[in-house]
Structures are given as C-alpha cells and as structure tokens.
Design an enzyme around this catalytic site. Sequence first.
Site, PDB file in Angstrom:
ATOM      1  N   GLN A   1       3.230  10.000   1.189  1.00  0.00           N
ATOM      2  CA  GLN A   1       4.513   9.295   1.171  1.00  0.00           C
ATOM      3  C   GLN A   1       5.337   9.606  -0.072  1.00  0.00           C
ATOM      4  O   GLN A   1       6.542   9.363  -0.084  1.00  0.00           O
ATOM      5  CB  GLN A   1       4.292   7.777   1.263  1.00  0.00           C
ATOM      6  CG  GLN A   1       3.750   7.331   2.610  1.00  0.00           C
ATOM      7  CD  GLN A   1       3.586   5.828   2.646  1.00  0.00           C
ATOM      8  OE1 GLN A   1       2.607   5.291   2.146  1.00  0.00           O
ATOM      9  NE2 GLN A   1       4.573   5.131   3.200  1.00  0.00           N
TER      10      GLN A   1
ATOM     11  N   GLY B   1       0.829  -1.189   0.000  1.00  0.00           N
ATOM     12  CA  GLY B   1       0.000   0.000   0.000  1.00  0.00           C
ATOM     13  C   GLY B   1       0.866   1.241   0.000  1.00  0.00           C
ATOM     14  O   GLY B   1       2.054   1.178   0.359  1.00  0.00           O
TER      15      GLY B   1
ATOM     16  N   CYS C   1       6.346  -0.063   7.565  1.00  0.00           N
ATOM     17  CA  CYS C   1       5.949   1.070   6.721  1.00  0.00           C
ATOM     18  C   CYS C   1       7.149   1.455   5.870  1.00  0.00           C
ATOM     19  O   CYS C   1       8.271   1.542   6.383  1.00  0.00           O
ATOM     20  CB  CYS C   1       5.518   2.236   7.599  1.00  0.00           C
ATOM     21  SG  CYS C   1       5.040   3.707   6.679  1.00  0.00           S
ATOM     22  N   LEU C   2       6.917   1.680   4.588  1.00  0.00           N
ATOM     23  CA  LEU C   2       8.016   2.070   3.697  1.00  0.00           C
ATOM     24  C   LEU C   2       8.640   3.391   4.143  1.00  0.00           C
ATOM     25  O   LEU C   2       9.781   3.684   3.801  1.00  0.00           O
ATOM     26  CB  LEU C   2       7.519   2.190   2.253  1.00  0.00           C
ATOM     27  CG  LEU C   2       7.071   0.881   1.601  1.00  0.00           C
ATOM     28  CD1 LEU C   2       6.468   1.167   0.233  1.00  0.00           C
ATOM     29  CD2 LEU C   2       8.229  -0.093   1.470  1.00  0.00           C
TER      30      LEU C   2
ATOM     31  N   HIS D   1      -4.053   1.370   7.772  1.00  0.00           N
ATOM     32  CA  HIS D   1      -2.696   1.934   7.730  1.00  0.00           C
ATOM     33  C   HIS D   1      -2.620   3.105   6.741  1.00  0.00           C
ATOM     34  O   HIS D   1      -2.078   4.169   7.062  1.00  0.00           O
ATOM     35  CB  HIS D   1      -1.709   0.824   7.340  1.00  0.00           C
ATOM     36  CG  HIS D   1      -0.281   1.257   7.251  1.00  0.00           C
ATOM     37  ND1 HIS D   1       0.680   0.856   8.153  1.00  0.00           N
ATOM     38  CD2 HIS D   1       0.363   2.062   6.368  1.00  0.00           C
ATOM     39  CE1 HIS D   1       1.846   1.399   7.821  1.00  0.00           C
ATOM     40  NE2 HIS D   1       1.680   2.129   6.739  1.00  0.00           N
ATOM     41  N   GLU D   2      -3.168   2.909   5.552  1.00  0.00           N
ATOM     42  CA  GLU D   2      -3.052   3.958   4.521  1.00  0.00           C
ATOM     43  C   GLU D   2      -3.932   5.165   4.840  1.00  0.00           C
ATOM     44  O   GLU D   2      -3.535   6.308   4.589  1.00  0.00           O
ATOM     45  CB  GLU D   2      -3.389   3.394   3.143  1.00  0.00           C
ATOM     46  CG  GLU D   2      -2.505   2.228   2.687  1.00  0.00           C
ATOM     47  CD  GLU D   2      -1.012   2.473   2.831  1.00  0.00           C
ATOM     48  OE1 GLU D   2      -0.575   3.639   2.772  1.00  0.00           O
ATOM     49  OE2 GLU D   2      -0.281   1.491   3.043  1.00  0.00           O
TER      50      GLU D   2
ATOM     51  N   HIS E   1      -2.246   7.380   7.198  1.00  0.00           N
ATOM     52  CA  HIS E   1      -1.251   8.271   6.569  1.00  0.00           C
ATOM     53  C   HIS E   1      -1.888   9.590   6.134  1.00  0.00           C
ATOM     54  O   HIS E   1      -1.251  10.644   6.189  1.00  0.00           O
ATOM     55  CB  HIS E   1      -0.647   7.610   5.326  1.00  0.00           C
ATOM     56  CG  HIS E   1       0.569   6.761   5.597  1.00  0.00           C
ATOM     57  ND1 HIS E   1       1.712   7.257   6.166  1.00  0.00           N
ATOM     58  CD2 HIS E   1       0.822   5.452   5.331  1.00  0.00           C
ATOM     59  CE1 HIS E   1       2.624   6.282   6.249  1.00  0.00           C
ATOM     60  NE2 HIS E   1       2.101   5.172   5.760  1.00  0.00           N
TER      61      HIS E   1
HETATM   62 NI    NI Z   1       3.035   3.290   5.630  1.00  0.00          NI
END
Ligand code: NI
Length: 169
Positions: free
Chosen positions: A51, A46, A89-90, A131-132, A135
């Site tokens: 991000q 995701g 998380c990236l 999660h997304e 963000h």
């Molecule tokens: Ni993330």
Amino acid sequence: MAIIRIRTAPDPILRQKARKVKFFDNALKKLIEDMRETMHAAPGVGLAAPQVGVPLRVIVIGVPEEEDIVLVNPQIMRKTGERTVNEGCLSIPGYIGEIKRALSVTVKALDRNGREIRIKGEELLAQALEHEIDHLNGVLYIDHLESPSKLRKVEPEEAGAEAAITLES
Ligand code: NI
C-alpha cells in the site's frame, strides 16, 4: 520517520504478490517506522507494505488499546469460526463492504529482527490480520464480496466514524 502516500485502486502494485523479506536491516526498520506513522496518520488500524509502494511481505496493525503489531513474512496457520463484518480499506477510499471473516486467526511470522513469533487474534484483530495478509497476496476485501450490492459508498465522515469500529486499512 515519514508519512508515505498510500496507493489506491487500481494501482497495479495492489494486485501483485509481495516478496518475502530476506534482510533484517536498517532499510526494513525504516520501512516499518514509516508504515506505522502512515497508518496512524491516515488513520487506519492496519497497513501492508504494498500500500505504500513496497512489494515486500510486511504488515503493521494498530488496533485500539493494543500495542502496534509488526509482522514480517506472516503466514496464517489456523482460522476458526466466521462472522459478518463491515470492512473498508485505505486503498479503496469512500467505500465499505459487507464480507465474512474468521472469528479467530493464528499467524506465524518474524519480528523486525527476524525472530519467529506467533500471534492469535480474535474479532477486530483477526479481521485486521486476514485483511493485511490478503494485501501481501494481491487480494482486496472487495474480492470477498458475495455480490456487488454488499458494497456501499460512504461519506468521508461516515467512513471516518466506521474506521473506529470496523476496519479501515
Ligand atoms: Ni487495506
């Protein structure tokens, strides 16, 4: 399409509340395609627009064996159940944390053309949706840790392996 550099903590854009999308134009479609390509290249399941440095309410999700999901201005309508998950998380490379997420999540959103859609996700998809959408509100999974001991450092290989079974977005 293009792969965009993923912002990592403590980049302040990750803590901003993203703005609602108002225009369903070619710029939005390009952003969505670039986000999909960036997510798959990472690889992650995701990605949220902040991000990649764009403070708009757009997320993409690509969980295994499902078509990519694109949600604009998503809103969580209902959450049920609870489970403990390992999450990454990236934007926080090299760490995995143990947190609680809902078992099932129902989301109302617009698609890339501005049409209303609803999606219900369970388990990994529910986790990715929460999660997304977090963000978009400047929230990171580390904010949900019960204690700092629930966060652990992982080797890059392990993080890669976990990405397949947990969440790395
Ligand atoms: Ni993330």
